[in-house]
Design an enzyme around this catalytic site. Structure first.
Site, PDB file in Angstrom:
ATOM      1  N   HIS A   1      44.957  45.343  31.408  1.00 24.39           N
ATOM      2  CA  HIS A   1      45.935  45.123  30.342  1.00 24.39           C
ATOM      3  C   HIS A   1      45.998  46.304  29.372  1.00 24.39           C
ATOM      4  O   HIS A   1      45.244  47.272  29.511  1.00 24.39           O
ATOM      5  CB  HIS A   1      45.661  43.808  29.619  1.00 24.39           C
ATOM      6  CG  HIS A   1      44.246  43.670  29.142  1.00 24.39           C
ATOM      7  ND1 HIS A   1      43.754  44.420  28.123  1.00 24.39           N
ATOM      8  CD2 HIS A   1      43.238  42.873  29.567  1.00 24.39           C
ATOM      9  CE1 HIS A   1      42.492  44.087  27.916  1.00 24.39           C
ATOM     10  NE2 HIS A   1      42.149  43.161  28.789  1.00 24.39           N
TER      11      HIS A   1
ATOM     12  N   LYS B   1      41.117  41.504  38.192  1.00 27.77           N
ATOM     13  CA  LYS B   1      41.862  40.942  37.056  1.00 27.77           C
ATOM     14  C   LYS B   1      42.867  41.968  36.558  1.00 27.77           C
ATOM     15  O   LYS B   1      42.887  43.109  37.005  1.00 27.77           O
ATOM     16  CB  LYS B   1      40.891  40.581  35.935  1.00 27.77           C
ATOM     17  CG  LYS B   1      40.073  39.343  36.229  1.00 27.77           C
ATOM     18  CD  LYS B   1      39.548  38.839  34.918  1.00 27.77           C
ATOM     19  CE  LYS B   1      38.521  37.746  35.106  1.00 27.77           C
ATOM     20  NZ  LYS B   1      37.829  37.468  33.848  1.00 27.77           N
TER      21      LYS B   1
ATOM     22  N   HIS C   1      42.831  47.744  28.000  1.00 28.13           N
ATOM     23  CA  HIS C   1      42.069  48.677  28.849  1.00 28.13           C
ATOM     24  C   HIS C   1      42.678  50.070  28.791  1.00 28.13           C
ATOM     25  O   HIS C   1      41.962  51.066  28.817  1.00 28.13           O
ATOM     26  CB  HIS C   1      42.040  48.178  30.306  1.00 28.13           C
ATOM     27  CG  HIS C   1      41.257  46.914  30.493  1.00 28.13           C
ATOM     28  ND1 HIS C   1      41.807  45.787  31.053  1.00 28.13           N
ATOM     29  CD2 HIS C   1      39.968  46.605  30.199  1.00 28.13           C
ATOM     30  CE1 HIS C   1      40.885  44.828  31.094  1.00 28.13           C
ATOM     31  NE2 HIS C   1      39.766  45.306  30.580  1.00 28.13           N
TER      32      HIS C   1
HETATM   33  N1  ARG Z   1      35.070  44.432  31.124  1.00 28.52           N
HETATM   34  C1  ARG Z   1      35.168  44.071  29.747  1.00 28.52           C
HETATM   35  C2  ARG Z   1      36.545  43.484  29.452  1.00 28.52           C
HETATM   36  O1  ARG Z   1      37.493  43.762  30.141  1.00 28.52           O
HETATM   37  C3  ARG Z   1      34.937  45.215  28.813  1.00 28.52           C
HETATM   38  C4  ARG Z   1      33.539  45.774  28.856  1.00 28.52           C
HETATM   39  C5  ARG Z   1      33.145  46.416  27.563  1.00 28.52           C
HETATM   40  N2  ARG Z   1      31.845  46.983  27.591  1.00 28.52           N
HETATM   41  C6  ARG Z   1      30.680  46.352  27.481  1.00 28.52           C
HETATM   42  N3  ARG Z   1      29.594  47.054  27.554  1.00 28.52           N
HETATM   43  N4  ARG Z   1      30.630  45.060  27.244  1.00 28.52           N
HETATM   44  O2  ARG Z   1      36.692  42.767  28.483  1.00 28.52           O
END
Ligand code: ARG
Length: 616
Positions: free
Chosen positions: A145, A142, A148
């Site tokens: 963005h 994905k 991140h």
């Molecule tokens: N991969 C998730 C996203 O892009 C963020 C993860 C954040 N951390 C967690 N422990 N939920 O939205």
């Protein structure tokens, strides 16, 4: 050893009011140099002393706050450290002996440049323990963005700060590498994936496959069922599906490692949702045993949160088909991390849209009887609008880095008429990244902001370019005069107002670190480093090294070297790699605009012929 002064004042206060030095040290603070006209270096609020239980005057004397302030001030002695004590309004001001100030500060900075500030008594109570910081956490196939990117640089800052202050830090990247999206990706790859492209341009190729299969799935039922089937194969750990998934994951992690390295970011563990899907059943069983998990009419499994404020009342942990969700995997991941790493605190860094998710997570952990959930923190931040590159909307982290580097190189090419830096690309990238970080860290993390490349990369004003430029100027000066530097110079010439302001500012470094770690906000450190850079600019202008008598030159070099190491230390904590050379550029001082009279000058990036020694 900025604390040498604080301790010295605390010792006197302790004798006068009966509190321990340790208790008093945090109450003594350095006066910011921006407070013009203020002659004092340290101060203590008498109200704070009283609140901490200080016995200031006998009962007979009674007295209001002002009387107590005066009585206490009168008990303070002048000595080799404290030159003058002034009773202000409820505050006692201390003026330090300027020679002692220069001597002690520089002595400490030269003997332990890396420990200055970070090893202060003020920060000692925070030392020790293990902090797990989870940040960046992109999703495979994905978009990477702006959220991140923010998580990456903020998490890196928090990790650096905690580590600098003496904590053991474990940096974890929690990849979005499981769930129905992998059914789609797997099915898509089986249809249109290319092994060749997976090798040569993996992130782009996976993204294209994912976008394409999503489009097809919208109108084609057979694609949707192929995706569901692929995910079932994954959940059943079927060899072929698992083999493809693990190759995709490995290649993605390798790519990311390389890009993070360019950003100056490193992780101890690449974990991800996939690492915990196998543990979710145990979590659900435990929740059921504790009577926390209820089955709804629709067949989903939910935890009732109504007793814990409004978190939308219910959190779903099991779908009606028995599969787990993002939240379920997060509960499992937290339990697993606690067991494996035995952390004392855990910090999650994501944008504010996930606030509810983490409230639910922490509540569920507490409801399961895990008191340590009290020491789990969600650090949130606002949204960045309009971050795009020449290729369009940001999809890959690498695009942002390319954009930063190319724009910075363009600026450099336009400005530099002769000398080319040895590694212009790397320098351009480093300066560009610092500009990006400073732009992001200037305000409160919770604020949203509109992204603008020109604003980020401009050299004038309080930007990352300015910090790098200041650092490079100091390095150039110290390089040029390396043979004149002396490890314990005679500092008697450092009592002029420029030198004193700079020294007083350095005295505040530990307090700024303390505020930053208490609030987990980088802006305090950014403001401190900007002010430091402005003070350095004025000092470079008014305190020449070249042409000064040897003893004066040595003392000034020592002061500049001290300023450089604090600047570099602060920059590193922010996640910025200081550059040592930017000599193809120079900045022309401009008169400061009216509204910032004490800021010295504003700098403009300007075309300039290369001069070897621009600073002396
Ligand atoms: N991969 C998730 C996203 O892009 C963020 C993860 C954040 N951390 C967690 N422990 N939920 O939205």
């Amino acid at each position: 050893m900025a604390c040498f002064f604080r301790r010295s004042v605390a010792q006197q206060l302790s004798r006068a009011c009966g509190l321990s030095e340790e208790l008093l040290i945090p109450l003594v603070s350095a006066v910011p140099v921006s407070k013009k006209q203020c002659a004092a270096d340290l101060r203590v609020s008498v109200n704070h002393l009283l609140q901490s239980g200080a016995a200031i005057v006998d009962d007979d004397d009674g007295g209001d706050l002002q009387t107590r302030t005066q009585v206490l001030a009168a008990q303070m002695k002048r000595d080799a450290v404290v030159e003058e004590v002034i009773a202000g309004r409820g505050v006692i001001h201390f003026r330090l002996n300027k020679l002692t100030l220069a001597q002690k500060l520089l002595e400490h900075l030269h003997s332990d440049p890396d420990g200055f500030g970070v090893k202060s008594d003020l920060l000692r109570p925070l030392q020790g323990g293990r902090t797990l910081v989870e940040f960046s956490s992109p999703n495979i196939a994905k978009k990477f963005h702006a959220g991140h990117l923010r998580s990456t640089i903020i998490g890196n800052f928090i990790s650096n700060l905690k580590q600098a202050l003496g904590k053991e830090v474990i940096r974890v990247n929690y990849l979005g590498d499981w769930g129905m999206q992998f059914g789609l990706l797997g099915a898509g790859f089986e249809r249109s994936g290319s092994q060749e492209q997976l090798r040569t341009r993996p992130l782009e190729h996976l993204f294209e496959v994912y976008v394409e299969v999503n489009r097809e799935a919208e109108r084609d039922e057979s694609v949707r069922s192929a995706a569901a089937e692929f995910f079932r194969r994954l959940e059943r750990s079927e060899d072929q599906a698992l083999e493809l998934w693990s190759r995709i994951r490995q290649i993605t992690v390798d790519q990311y490692k390389h890009i993070y390295q360019r950003l100056g970011v490193d992780f101890d563990h690449y974990s991800g949702e996939s690492c915990h899907h196998g543990q979710t059943q145990r979590v659900l069983d435990e929740l059921r045993t504790r009577g926390l998990l209820k089955t709804t009419e629709k067949g989903t499994g939910v935890v009732d949160l109504s007793g814990a404020g409004d978190m939308s009342s219910y959190a779903t942990l099991v779908r009606s088909d028995g599969t787990s969700l993002y939240l379920t995997r997060d509960v499992a991941a937290a339990l697993d991390r606690k067991q494996r790493f035995g952390f004392d605190e855990m910090i999650y860094v994501t944008d504010k849209s996930q606030t509810n998710h983490f409230l639910q997570l922490f509540h569920i952990l507490r409801a399961m009887g895990h008191q340590w959930a009290e020491r789990c923190v969600h650090v949130t931040f606002g949204l960045v609008q309009g971050m795009s590159t020449r290729r369009g909307e940001v999809v890959f982290l690498e695009d942002v880095l390319e954009e930063v580097r190319n724009r910075m190189l363009d600026n450099m090419r336009q400005s530099s008429t002769s000398k080319v830096l040895e590694e212009p690309e790397q320098t351009a990238e480093r300066i560009g990244i610092s500009a990006l970080i400073i732009q992001d860290f200037k305000g409160p993390l919770m604020s949203d902001y509109k992204f603008d490349w020109d604003k980020v990369l401009q050299a004038h004003g309080d930007t990352g370019v300015f910090l790098q430029y200041t650092h490079a100027r100091l390095c150039s000066l110290l390089r040029t005069h390396v043979s004149e530097t002396h490890s314990c110079p005679d500092v008697s010439s450092l009592v002029d107002s420029r030198s004193v302001l700079l020294l007083r500012h350095l005295l505040r470094y530990d307090e700024v670190l303390l505020q930053s770690v208490n609030e987990l906000q980088p802006r305090h450190l950014v403001t401190f480093l900007m002010a430091l850079s402005h003070l350095v600019a004025s000092a470079l202008r008014d305190l020449p090294v070249k042409g000064s008598p040897a003893a004066v030159a040595q003392a000034r070099l020592s002061l500049f070297s001290a300023a450089r190491s604090v600047l570099a230390s602060g920059m590193r904590i922010l996640g910025i790699t200081p550059v040592e050379s930017m000599e193809a550029w120079t900045f022309i001082p401009r008169p400061a605009p009216k509204q910032t009279p004490d800021r010295g000058c504003v700098y403009m990036l300007h075309v300039h012929r290369f001069t070897r020694d621009i600073t002396s």
